[in-house]
Design a protein around this motif. Sequence first.
Motif, short mmCIF file in Angstrom:
data_model
loop_
_atom_site.label_atom_id
_atom_site.label_comp_id
_atom_site.label_asym_id
_atom_site.label_seq_id
_atom_site.Cartn_x
_atom_site.Cartn_y
_atom_site.Cartn_z
N LYS A 272 0.82 -1.20 0.00
CA LYS A 272 0.00 0.00 0.00
C LYS A 272 0.86 1.26 0.00
O LYS A 272 0.58 2.23 -0.72
CB LYS A 272 -0.91 -0.01 1.24
N ALA A 273 1.96 1.24 0.76
CA ALA A 273 2.85 2.40 0.82
C ALA A 273 3.46 2.69 -0.54
O ALA A 273 3.50 3.85 -0.98
CB ALA A 273 3.95 2.14 1.85
N LEU A 274 3.91 1.65 -1.21
CA LEU A 274 4.56 1.84 -2.52
C LEU A 274 3.55 2.32 -3.56
O LEU A 274 3.85 3.21 -4.36
CB LEU A 274 5.21 0.53 -2.96
N GLU A 275 2.37 1.74 -3.54
CA GLU A 275 1.33 2.17 -4.48
C GLU A 275 0.98 3.64 -4.25
O GLU A 275 0.78 4.40 -5.20
CB GLU A 275 0.08 1.29 -4.32
N ASP A 276 0.92 4.06 -2.98
CA ASP A 276 0.63 5.47 -2.67
C ASP A 276 1.75 6.40 -3.13
O ASP A 276 1.52 7.60 -3.33
CB ASP A 276 0.41 5.65 -1.16
N ASP B 90 7.13 -2.16 -11.17
CA ASP B 90 8.31 -1.35 -10.87
C ASP B 90 9.17 -1.99 -9.77
O ASP B 90 10.38 -1.79 -9.73
CB ASP B 90 7.90 0.05 -10.39
N ILE B 91 8.54 -2.72 -8.88
CA ILE B 91 9.22 -3.31 -7.73
C ILE B 91 8.47 -4.58 -7.33
O ILE B 91 7.29 -4.74 -7.65
CB ILE B 91 9.26 -2.30 -6.55
N SER B 92 9.17 -5.49 -6.66
CA SER B 92 8.56 -6.75 -6.24
C SER B 92 8.46 -6.84 -4.72
O SER B 92 9.31 -6.30 -4.00
CB SER B 92 9.39 -7.95 -6.75
#
Length: 337
Positions: A261-265, A273-275
């Motif tokens: 959730k943090a990365l999506e935000d 972009d990242i795993s």
Amino acid sequence: MNIKDIARLAGVGLGTVSRVINNHPDVKDETREKVQKIIKENNYIPNNSARNLKKLSSNTIGVLIRGVFNPFFSEMVDIIGKRISQNGYTMLLRHTDYSARGADEIRNLIEFQKEVKLQGIIYLGCDLKEIDNTTFENIEVPLVLASTNSTYNTEVNNFSYVGIKQIESAFIATKYLIERNHKNIGIILGIKEDIGLASERLQGYKEALIKSNIDIKEEFIEYGGYSTRGAYDAAQRLIAKNKNLDSIFCISDIMAVGATKALEDMGIKVGKDISIIGFDGMEISEFYNPSITTIAQPREEMAEHSIAVLLDIIKNKGENRHIVLDTKLIERNSVKK
């Protein structure tokens, strides 16, 4: 050690010791501190069994859970509770917080045992690192450590345990990321004070990096407190420090959800972009978007084995056993193909 011994060592009457134990106000501060110091030094735990026996029958099985709001254990408790009831016993459920470790964990077990007349105890999430023949010498009922945070010495036979290979499972998770060309792999652990689960999964992570000739970087290690909010913040800290991070291994699915959730935000697409890879195999990891790749623990098997072993010992049909179960990698959408 009993209340008379405490009174003798403190040079006070039995009534004074009783008032200190029951936290009555009519005791001088100096006397209270003296009695409490002697109680602590002698590891004395008041025995409240007598007054509780009227409330609880002698067919009670205790279940102690480490982590007050730990959703991982909910399914296990449901299975254990049903098996306890089916066999004519009553379940008594208690929680400890994550800060309990070492001597505190043993003390919690002893206190639990003394407060009520238990036939046996299942302890979910024990974080003891080392166990020898003296560790549980004051536990007078059969004890099963379930979903343990370490793999214990099988030569110690005064307790049972059911768990997984923590180091090997974390190694598999990290190796999975490496095999998909990830080189800058962060990890979100629980709390720094963990001596079992976090340290063993961190060891598996490090061993996978070393075997693949990838440098271990301390700035790639963060702590999420076993919560979605904690992992959300930890993921943001990782990205702020390491712009080249290409993947994150979260040692629980709850934290994997928070990190995702943090990365999506932040505008970073997980799975593109990242795993991110989680650990536990909880239902939330399957239904979150994107669905989260995870190392699944056999929770149902652990629960069934735990209560079966305990009941066999209680009924004199079996002895202590040490059971290690396999985990399973479940591939989903949070890891780049």
